[in-house]
Design a protein around this motif. Structure first.
Motif, PDB file in Angstrom:
ATOM      1  N   THR A 259      44.136 -53.338  61.470  1.00  0.00           N
ATOM      2  CA  THR A 259      44.108 -54.153  60.256  1.00  0.00           C
ATOM      3  C   THR A 259      45.504 -54.230  59.639  1.00  0.00           C
ATOM      4  O   THR A 259      45.973 -55.312  59.256  1.00  0.00           O
ATOM      5  CB  THR A 259      43.122 -53.553  59.231  1.00  0.00           C
ATOM      6  OG1 THR A 259      41.810 -53.590  59.791  1.00  0.00           O
ATOM      7  CG2 THR A 259      43.135 -54.342  57.933  1.00  0.00           C
ATOM      8  N   PHE A 260      46.183 -53.088  59.532  1.00  0.00           N
ATOM      9  CA  PHE A 260      47.524 -53.068  58.955  1.00  0.00           C
ATOM     10  C   PHE A 260      48.465 -53.950  59.768  1.00  0.00           C
ATOM     11  O   PHE A 260      49.274 -54.704  59.212  1.00  0.00           O
ATOM     12  CB  PHE A 260      48.047 -51.636  58.900  1.00  0.00           C
ATOM     13  CG  PHE A 260      49.404 -51.509  58.249  1.00  0.00           C
ATOM     14  CD1 PHE A 260      49.545 -51.717  56.886  1.00  0.00           C
ATOM     15  CD2 PHE A 260      50.522 -51.181  59.001  1.00  0.00           C
ATOM     16  CE1 PHE A 260      50.797 -51.606  56.279  1.00  0.00           C
ATOM     17  CE2 PHE A 260      51.760 -51.065  58.405  1.00  0.00           C
ATOM     18  CZ  PHE A 260      51.905 -51.273  57.047  1.00  0.00           C
ATOM     19  N   ALA A 261      48.359 -53.884  61.093  1.00  0.00           N
ATOM     20  CA  ALA A 261      49.214 -54.702  61.950  1.00  0.00           C
ATOM     21  C   ALA A 261      48.918 -56.186  61.781  1.00  0.00           C
ATOM     22  O   ALA A 261      49.810 -57.030  61.954  1.00  0.00           O
ATOM     23  CB  ALA A 261      49.020 -54.306  63.410  1.00  0.00           C
ATOM     24  N   ARG A 262      47.688 -56.506  61.410  1.00  0.00           N
ATOM     25  CA  ARG A 262      47.248 -57.906  61.322  1.00  0.00           C
ATOM     26  C   ARG A 262      47.498 -58.527  59.948  1.00  0.00           C
ATOM     27  O   ARG A 262      47.388 -59.755  59.798  1.00  0.00           O
ATOM     28  CB  ARG A 262      45.750 -57.941  61.662  1.00  0.00           C
ATOM     29  CG  ARG A 262      45.088 -59.288  61.672  1.00  0.00           C
ATOM     30  CD  ARG A 262      45.520 -60.163  62.816  1.00  0.00           C
ATOM     31  NE  ARG A 262      44.702 -61.368  62.880  1.00  0.00           N
ATOM     32  CZ  ARG A 262      44.793 -62.394  62.027  1.00  0.00           C
ATOM     33  NH1 ARG A 262      45.667 -62.361  61.037  1.00  0.00           N
ATOM     34  NH2 ARG A 262      44.003 -63.444  62.172  1.00  0.00           N
ATOM     35  N   LEU A 263      47.821 -57.706  58.931  1.00  0.00           N
ATOM     36  CA  LEU A 263      48.021 -58.244  57.586  1.00  0.00           C
ATOM     37  C   LEU A 263      49.139 -59.281  57.573  1.00  0.00           C
ATOM     38  O   LEU A 263      50.236 -59.037  58.092  1.00  0.00           O
ATOM     39  CB  LEU A 263      48.367 -57.121  56.602  1.00  0.00           C
ATOM     40  CG  LEU A 263      47.273 -56.085  56.318  1.00  0.00           C
ATOM     41  CD1 LEU A 263      47.787 -55.057  55.322  1.00  0.00           C
ATOM     42  CD2 LEU A 263      46.007 -56.757  55.801  1.00  0.00           C
ATOM     43  N   ALA A 264      48.854 -60.416  56.976  1.00  0.00           N
ATOM     44  CA  ALA A 264      49.855 -61.480  56.892  1.00  0.00           C
ATOM     45  C   ALA A 264      49.494 -62.413  55.758  1.00  0.00           C
ATOM     46  O   ALA A 264      48.313 -62.767  55.580  1.00  0.00           O
ATOM     47  CB  ALA A 264      49.934 -62.260  58.204  1.00  0.00           C
ATOM     48  N   SER A 265      50.481 -62.802  55.010  1.00  0.00           N
ATOM     49  CA  SER A 265      50.261 -63.775  53.949  1.00  0.00           C
ATOM     50  C   SER A 265      49.728 -65.072  54.553  1.00  0.00           C
ATOM     51  O   SER A 265      50.275 -65.584  55.537  1.00  0.00           O
ATOM     52  CB  SER A 265      51.578 -64.030  53.206  1.00  0.00           C
ATOM     53  OG  SER A 265      51.395 -64.956  52.175  1.00  0.00           O
ATOM     54  N   GLY A 266      48.650 -65.590  53.989  1.00  0.00           N
ATOM     55  CA  GLY A 266      48.038 -66.816  54.497  1.00  0.00           C
ATOM     56  C   GLY A 266      46.805 -66.562  55.339  1.00  0.00           C
ATOM     57  O   GLY A 266      45.955 -67.449  55.473  1.00  0.00           O
ATOM     58  N   SER A 267      46.677 -65.358  55.915  1.00  0.00           N
ATOM     59  CA  SER A 267      45.462 -65.019  56.659  1.00  0.00           C
ATOM     60  C   SER A 267      44.330 -64.735  55.689  1.00  0.00           C
ATOM     61  O   SER A 267      44.552 -64.248  54.585  1.00  0.00           O
ATOM     62  CB  SER A 267      45.706 -63.783  57.536  1.00  0.00           C
ATOM     63  OG  SER A 267      46.658 -64.047  58.533  1.00  0.00           O
ATOM     64  N   THR A 268      43.106 -65.010  56.095  1.00  0.00           N
ATOM     65  CA  THR A 268      41.981 -64.701  55.230  1.00  0.00           C
ATOM     66  C   THR A 268      41.451 -63.300  55.528  1.00  0.00           C
ATOM     67  O   THR A 268      41.634 -62.774  56.633  1.00  0.00           O
ATOM     68  CB  THR A 268      40.827 -65.712  55.393  1.00  0.00           C
ATOM     69  OG1 THR A 268      40.211 -65.513  56.668  1.00  0.00           O
ATOM     70  CG2 THR A 268      41.333 -67.139  55.280  1.00  0.00           C
ATOM     71  N   GLU A 269      40.762 -62.725  54.542  1.00  0.00           N
ATOM     72  CA  GLU A 269      40.122 -61.427  54.744  1.00  0.00           C
ATOM     73  C   GLU A 269      39.199 -61.485  55.957  1.00  0.00           C
ATOM     74  O   GLU A 269      39.201 -60.576  56.803  1.00  0.00           O
ATOM     75  CB  GLU A 269      39.302 -61.044  53.513  1.00  0.00           C
ATOM     76  CG  GLU A 269      40.089 -60.874  52.238  1.00  0.00           C
ATOM     77  CD  GLU A 269      39.183 -60.705  51.022  1.00  0.00           C
ATOM     78  OE1 GLU A 269      39.722 -60.465  49.929  1.00  0.00           O
ATOM     79  OE2 GLU A 269      37.939 -60.818  51.172  1.00  0.00           O
ATOM     80  N   LEU A 270      38.425 -62.553  56.046  1.00  0.00           N
ATOM     81  CA  LEU A 270      37.419 -62.668  57.096  1.00  0.00           C
ATOM     82  C   LEU A 270      38.053 -62.810  58.477  1.00  0.00           C
ATOM     83  O   LEU A 270      37.553 -62.247  59.458  1.00  0.00           O
ATOM     84  CB  LEU A 270      36.509 -63.859  56.807  1.00  0.00           C
ATOM     85  CG  LEU A 270      35.184 -63.919  57.561  1.00  0.00           C
ATOM     86  CD1 LEU A 270      34.373 -62.657  57.317  1.00  0.00           C
ATOM     87  CD2 LEU A 270      34.393 -65.151  57.141  1.00  0.00           C
ATOM     88  N   GLU A 271      39.150 -63.553  58.570  1.00  0.00           N
ATOM     89  CA  GLU A 271      39.840 -63.697  59.862  1.00  0.00           C
ATOM     90  C   GLU A 271      40.330 -62.346  60.365  1.00  0.00           C
ATOM     91  O   GLU A 271      40.177 -62.018  61.548  1.00  0.00           O
ATOM     92  CB  GLU A 271      41.018 -64.657  59.713  1.00  0.00           C
ATOM     93  CG  GLU A 271      40.631 -66.114  59.555  1.00  0.00           C
ATOM     94  CD  GLU A 271      41.812 -66.987  59.161  1.00  0.00           C
ATOM     95  OE1 GLU A 271      41.674 -68.219  59.233  1.00  0.00           O
ATOM     96  OE2 GLU A 271      42.872 -66.435  58.765  1.00  0.00           O
ATOM     97  N   ILE A 272      40.926 -61.567  59.474  1.00  0.00           N
ATOM     98  CA  ILE A 272      41.455 -60.261  59.863  1.00  0.00           C
ATOM     99  C   ILE A 272      40.319 -59.344  60.284  1.00  0.00           C
ATOM    100  O   ILE A 272      40.372 -58.686  61.333  1.00  0.00           O
ATOM    101  CB  ILE A 272      42.259 -59.640  58.704  1.00  0.00           C
ATOM    102  CG1 ILE A 272      43.474 -60.509  58.376  1.00  0.00           C
ATOM    103  CG2 ILE A 272      42.694 -58.219  59.047  1.00  0.00           C
ATOM    104  CD1 ILE A 272      44.194 -60.098  57.108  1.00  0.00           C
ATOM    105  N   LEU A 273      39.265 -59.277  59.464  1.00  0.00           N
ATOM    106  CA  LEU A 273      38.148 -58.388  59.777  1.00  0.00           C
ATOM    107  C   LEU A 273      37.501 -58.773  61.100  1.00  0.00           C
ATOM    108  O   LEU A 273      37.189 -57.908  61.929  1.00  0.00           O
ATOM    109  CB  LEU A 273      37.116 -58.443  58.651  1.00  0.00           C
ATOM    110  CG  LEU A 273      35.895 -57.544  58.828  1.00  0.00           C
ATOM    111  CD1 LEU A 273      36.296 -56.082  58.820  1.00  0.00           C
ATOM    112  CD2 LEU A 273      34.858 -57.826  57.745  1.00  0.00           C
ATOM    113  N   SER A 274      37.290 -60.061  61.313  1.00  0.00           N
ATOM    114  CA  SER A 274      36.642 -60.508  62.538  1.00  0.00           C
ATOM    115  C   SER A 274      37.458 -60.120  63.769  1.00  0.00           C
ATOM    116  O   SER A 274      36.905 -59.626  64.762  1.00  0.00           O
ATOM    117  CB  SER A 274      36.446 -62.029  62.488  1.00  0.00           C
ATOM    118  OG  SER A 274      35.878 -62.504  63.678  1.00  0.00           O
ATOM    119  N   ASP A 275      38.774 -60.341  63.711  1.00  0.00           N
ATOM    120  CA  ASP A 275      39.633 -59.996  64.847  1.00  0.00           C
ATOM    121  C   ASP A 275      39.603 -58.503  65.139  1.00  0.00           C
ATOM    122  O   ASP A 275      39.517 -58.075  66.300  1.00  0.00           O
ATOM    123  CB  ASP A 275      41.073 -60.428  64.564  1.00  0.00           C
ATOM    124  CG  ASP A 275      41.264 -61.930  64.643  1.00  0.00           C
ATOM    125  OD1 ASP A 275      40.325 -62.628  65.068  1.00  0.00           O
ATOM    126  OD2 ASP A 275      42.350 -62.405  64.254  1.00  0.00           O
TER     127      ASP A 275
END
Length: 406
Positions: free
Chosen positions: A187-203
């Motif tokens: 999750t920390f590696a995936r954090l990015a401005s513009g990404s949604t909470e749901l996109e990150i969680l799903s991935d």
């Protein structure tokens, strides 16, 4: 509960292995018939102490604890019955006979699936006999059982016993904690401005679940979700029970990420608060207060300390920081076959911590209209003190290491 003080799993806290590598995991003996037989013996002894004939267990976690069988939700009631003489049986609908046969329990009794809502409960009461204890039950079913047995009472003996884990259970929980940590790292590696909470969680859930399936094989959890998580950002981080949303992350956000992994029925949790870009100074102070509260709770989480005192230690830190109104919920709870179980770390809880208990320390702050802070560690209580089962969290020990810059 004084009656549990003398209960000790064979080899308790000796030979409990670290689950830090696949090689060590492959050497772990998964729970088998001897484990479940000892559970039945402990329940039978307790029934004798209480002058009760039998206990009916309807909670799926308790059924799994006694029988080793994990059951999916069903409209047809299932129960495990343990008698004071040490015998045990599974009481199931006819459609579950084949599944129930996978248990070590040889005595499997069944009822017809076409009976009305209360008749299976009446049948189970007749099979069990009284005086009878029950762990949990719907109101309508209570009336049905009361029509068959003169003396019944609610007391969750299995849940009380589940508080102290065996070495084999601890190995499963530690392995689950490793996967929860991996999810947090991704999750920390995936954090990015513009990404949604749901996109990150799903991935993250998709990738870690696939990893778990590949590595665990037959021990991959099929009854409970192998991995569940929540991501809350910005003002949504002030809502502890808010589901993950389609909100897009932006610079300056606080992001709370928390995951619960399940291995062969046993759960563990890992959670952390991160920053997307430079946070405001007051936000940093809130996150720091939550970190310090968790550290204070950890320091006193030793055998003999009352669960309420663990909660009080965290609350004192929050109160000294002037954030008492922002404190939400208890400091933590037990974890194991259920995501939330005894003991609860809340004010005035008298239950003393015991060697072999596993608890989650997760004091949280909610600043309405602004943001929140929450961290989650899974901890096993050992004779020499608490041991954190989330070693990968050490990479975020310093607040500056939680900053994701772009």
């Amino acid at each position: 509960m004084a009656h549990l003080a003398n209960f000790c799993w064979p080899g308790k806290m000796e030979g409990a292995r670290s689950a830090g590598s696949i090689e060590r995991w492959e050497d772990t003996v998964v729970l088998g018939e001897a484990f479940h037989r000892q559970v039945v013996s402990a329940l039978a002894a307790r029934l004798s102490e209480l002058n009760r004939h039998a206990v009916l267990l309807f909670d799926p976690a308790n059924i799994r604890y006694v029988t080793g069988v994990g059951l999916s939700p069903s409209p047809f009631p299932v129960a495990a019955c343990v008698w004071a003489d040490g015998k045990a049986a599974l009481l199931v609908p006819a459609t579950d006979l084949e599944l129930a046969g996978q248990s070590w329990v040889r005595d499997v009794r069944h009822y017809d699936d076409d009976l009305d809502d209360v008749e299976p409960y009446r049948w189970m009461a007749r099979e069990a006999g009284g005086p009878l204890l029950i762990d949990t039950l719907p109101a309508a079913a209570w009336q049905a059982i009361a029509a068959e047995v003169d003396e019944i009472a609610l007391q969750d003996l299995a849940s009380e016993l589940r508080r102290v884990k065996s070495p084999a259970e601890l190995a499963l929980i530690e392995r689950a904690a490793e996967y929860a940590d991996i999810a947090l790292e991704r999750t920390f590696a995936r954090l990015a401005s513009g990404s949604t909470e749901l996109e990150i969680l799903s991935d993250v859930v998709h990738s870690v679940t696939r990893l778990m399936r590949d590595e665990l094989g037959e021990h991959y959890e099929l009854v409970h979700p192998a991995l569940e998580g929540v991501i809350q950002s910005g003002v949504r981080a002030a809502l502890p029970s808010a589901p993950t949303s389609t909100r897009r992350l932006s610079r300056g956000d606080v992001v709370i990420a928390e995951f619960t992994a399940c291995v062969a029925g046993y759960h563990a949790k890992s959670g952390c608060t991160f920053f997307v870009g430079d946070p405001l100074r007051d936000v940093v102070s809130w996150v720091e207060a939550a970190v310090q509260a968790q550290a204070a709770a950890l320091e006193v989480a030793v055998p003999g300390t009352a669960a309420g005192e663990v909660d009080n230690a965290a609350r004192r830190v929050i109160e000294r920081a002037g954030l008492a109104r922002a404190l939400r919920g208890p400091t933590g709870h037990g974890i194991g076959l259920a995501r939330w179980e005894l003991p609860w770390l809340r004010p005035d809880a008298p239950t003393p911590l015991e060697e072999g208990m596993v608890v989650v320390l997760r004091p949280g702050l909610s600043i309405t209209g602004r943001t929140g802070a929450r961290h989650a560690q899974t901890v096993v209580i050992e004779a020499e003190g608490p041991r954190i089962l989330n070693p990968r969290q050490e990479r975020w020990a310093r607040l500056e290491d939680r900053l994701k810059e772009f």
